[in-house]
Design a protein around this motif. Structure first.
Motif, short mmCIF file in Angstrom:
data_model
loop_
_atom_site.label_atom_id
_atom_site.label_comp_id
_atom_site.label_asym_id
_atom_site.label_seq_id
_atom_site.Cartn_x
_atom_site.Cartn_y
_atom_site.Cartn_z
N HIS A 163 0.70 -1.09 -0.14
CA HIS A 163 0.07 -0.07 0.07
C HIS A 163 0.81 1.01 0.00
CE1 HIS A 163 -4.27 -0.83 0.07
NE2 HIS A 163 -4.19 -2.03 0.82
N VAL A 164 1.71 1.16 -0.87
CA VAL A 164 2.77 2.47 -0.83
C VAL A 164 2.87 2.93 -2.42
CG1 VAL A 164 4.08 2.04 1.12
CG2 VAL A 164 4.88 0.69 -1.03
N GLY A 165 1.94 3.15 -3.16
CA GLY A 165 1.83 3.57 -4.35
C GLY A 165 2.37 4.96 -4.52
N PRO A 166 2.63 5.35 -5.82
CA PRO A 166 3.26 6.92 -5.78
C PRO A 166 2.42 7.86 -5.22
CG PRO A 166 3.38 5.52 -7.99
CD PRO A 166 2.59 4.74 -6.90
N THR A 167 0.91 8.07 -5.27
CA THR A 167 0.04 9.32 -4.88
C THR A 167 0.22 9.22 -3.42
OG1 THR A 167 -1.09 9.06 -6.76
CG2 THR A 167 -2.09 9.91 -4.90
N THR A 168 0.26 7.73 -2.64
CA THR A 168 0.21 7.69 -1.35
C THR A 168 1.76 8.12 -0.59
OG1 THR A 168 -1.36 5.80 -1.22
CG2 THR A 168 -0.07 6.16 0.73
N MET A 169 2.64 7.80 -1.35
CA MET A 169 4.11 8.25 -1.03
C MET A 169 4.09 9.79 -1.29
SD MET A 169 5.31 5.77 0.34
CE MET A 169 3.85 5.85 0.98
N PHE A 170 3.66 10.52 -2.13
CA PHE A 170 3.88 11.87 -2.36
C PHE A 170 3.14 12.45 -1.27
CE2 PHE A 170 2.96 16.21 -3.95
CZ PHE A 170 4.27 16.47 -4.53
N ALA A 171 1.90 11.97 -0.92
CA ALA A 171 1.05 12.63 0.15
C ALA A 171 1.95 12.40 1.55
CB ALA A 171 -0.25 11.87 0.43
N LEU A 172 2.70 11.22 1.76
CA LEU A 172 3.56 11.15 2.87
C LEU A 172 4.72 12.15 2.65
CD1 LEU A 172 4.68 9.49 5.39
CD2 LEU A 172 6.08 8.30 3.54
N MET A 173 5.35 12.30 1.54
CA MET A 173 6.33 13.19 1.43
C MET A 173 5.97 14.56 1.89
SD MET A 173 8.04 11.48 -2.14
CE MET A 173 9.53 12.31 -2.33
N GLU A 174 4.76 14.81 1.56
CA GLU A 174 4.21 16.26 1.73
C GLU A 174 4.06 16.24 3.29
OE1 GLU A 174 0.89 17.77 -1.32
OE2 GLU A 174 0.67 15.81 -0.78
N ALA A 175 3.58 15.39 3.78
CA ALA A 175 3.30 15.35 5.20
C ALA A 175 4.51 15.71 6.25
CB ALA A 175 2.33 14.41 5.75
N VAL A 176 5.45 15.06 5.71
CA VAL A 176 6.73 14.77 6.63
C VAL A 176 7.91 15.89 6.05
CG1 VAL A 176 6.01 12.48 7.40
CG2 VAL A 176 7.65 12.98 5.66
N GLY A 177 7.56 17.08 5.37
CA GLY A 177 8.28 17.76 4.90
C GLY A 177 9.46 17.58 3.70
N ILE A 178 9.26 16.37 3.10
CA ILE A 178 10.40 16.19 2.32
C ILE A 178 9.95 16.94 0.93
CG2 ILE A 178 11.06 14.03 0.70
CD1 ILE A 178 10.24 12.17 3.04
N VAL A 179 8.77 17.25 0.68
CA VAL A 179 8.47 18.56 -0.26
C VAL A 179 7.71 19.45 0.33
CG1 VAL A 179 8.56 16.91 -2.44
CG2 VAL A 179 6.25 17.01 -1.35
N ASP A 180 7.56 20.57 -0.02
CA ASP A 180 6.56 21.57 0.58
C ASP A 180 5.62 22.09 -0.79
OD1 ASP A 180 5.46 23.74 1.69
OD2 ASP A 180 7.59 24.87 2.04
N THR A 181 4.22 21.69 -0.27
CA THR A 181 3.32 22.12 -1.44
C THR A 181 2.42 23.12 -0.72
OG1 THR A 181 1.98 20.10 -0.78
CG2 THR A 181 3.57 19.96 -2.62
N HIS A 182 2.82 23.81 0.36
CA HIS A 182 2.16 24.82 0.80
C HIS A 182 2.05 25.89 -0.29
CE1 HIS A 182 1.89 23.91 5.07
NE2 HIS A 182 3.26 23.67 5.17
N LEU A 183 0.81 26.54 -0.12
CA LEU A 183 0.52 27.65 -1.50
C LEU A 183 1.53 28.69 -1.02
CD1 LEU A 183 -3.34 27.42 -1.62
CD2 LEU A 183 -1.74 26.24 -3.15
N VAL A 184 2.09 29.23 -2.11
CA VAL A 184 3.25 30.33 -1.98
C VAL A 184 2.57 31.48 -1.11
CG1 VAL A 184 4.35 32.20 -3.28
CG2 VAL A 184 4.32 29.75 -4.36
N ASP A 185 1.48 31.60 -1.13
CA ASP A 185 0.89 32.76 -0.50
C ASP A 185 0.36 32.18 1.16
OD1 ASP A 185 1.17 34.59 -2.39
OD2 ASP A 185 -0.61 34.21 -3.52
N SER A 186 0.44 30.96 1.35
CA SER A 186 0.06 30.58 2.56
C SER A 186 1.13 31.25 3.90
CB SER A 186 0.05 29.17 2.77
OG SER A 186 -0.14 28.55 4.09
N HIS A 187 0.68 31.28 4.98
CA HIS A 187 1.56 31.78 5.99
C HIS A 187 2.53 30.48 6.36
CE1 HIS A 187 0.02 29.68 9.98
NE2 HIS A 187 -1.01 29.41 9.28
N ARG A 188 2.36 29.47 6.04
CA ARG A 188 3.16 28.39 6.45
C ARG A 188 3.94 27.96 5.25
NH1 ARG A 188 4.50 25.69 9.31
NH2 ARG A 188 3.89 23.52 9.23
N ARG A 189 4.24 28.76 4.11
CA ARG A 189 5.04 28.59 3.11
C ARG A 189 6.40 28.78 3.59
NH1 ARG A 189 5.67 25.51 -1.75
NH2 ARG A 189 7.81 26.57 -2.58
#
Length: 202
Positions: A163-189
């Motif tokens: 259960h580790v498909g590419p979409t699930t793994m991208f969501a994991l990468m977002e959740a743990v900081g490996i990628v940053d997909t916060h919107l550019v104008d978000s206060h969290r970016r």
């Protein structure tokens, strides 16, 4: 154009984190912050797998029950589960009762332990951090997979994970900081310490 919503506190967030207090708190304090230790990554990998086909809000509301049911996602304890534990979990109304996902979590705990001689789960997952991260202004500009998430999924499957498909793994990468997909104008970016506002590594 930007998809951020300005909250009553004056802070800009994406629509999904702008209404529900639980999701807003998760977004403000946890999502996208780096997780670099085994148990935390195993928990998030497990919850992302359970989320497949469901809303993240559902999983987040059930997270305390998941933690209780899976012994805090301690890989050593979860890897020792037997058929009796599977039955216990499938009878637990507090979690998502899906046999394939329950059995995958147990198998993934064993696979996590098997990674330790080679550096461990965190080292493997973080080795797929890209050189740059997306810089989305709208929800439609946020990818759902990446070459790195495809490669990570392939490597984890090779190592015995389920259960580790590419979409699930991208969501994991977002959740743990490996990628940053916060919107550019978000206060969290750019607040994770991993990425800068412009998408380059910090």
């Amino acid at each position: 154009m930007s998809d951020v919503v300005i909250g009553g506190d004056g802070l800009a967030r994406p629509a999904w984190a702008s209404v529900d207090p639980l999701l807003r708190d998760y977004y403000d304090t946890e999502w996208g912050m780096p997780v670099r230790e085994e148990q935390g990554l195993f928990e998030r990998l497990s919850l992302e797998a359970f989320q497949s086909g469901l809303s993240w809000a559902t999983i987040l509301r059930k997270r305390p029950a998941f933690r209780a049911a899976f012994d805090g996602f301690d890989p050593d304890r979860v890897a020792s589960y037997d058929d009796g534990d599977v039955g216990r979990l499938l009878g637990d109304a507090g979690i998502v009762r899906n046999r394939r996902k329950v059995e995958a979590t147990i198998a993934n705990a064993a696979a996590t332990i098997a990674l330790r001689p080679d550096g461990g789960l965190a080292e493997l997952v973080w080795s797929f951090q890209p050189a740059m991260t997306p810089t989305p202004r709208t929800h439609d500009e946020i990818p759902t997979t990446s070459p790195e998430s495809v490669a990570l999924a392939r490597e984890l499957k090779r190592r015995g994970f389920r259960h580790v498909g590419p979409t699930t793994m991208f969501a994991l990468m977002e959740a743990v900081g490996i990628v940053d997909t916060h919107l550019v104008d978000s206060h969290r970016r750019g607040t994770s310490g991993v990425w800068r506002q412009d998408g380059s590594r910090a």
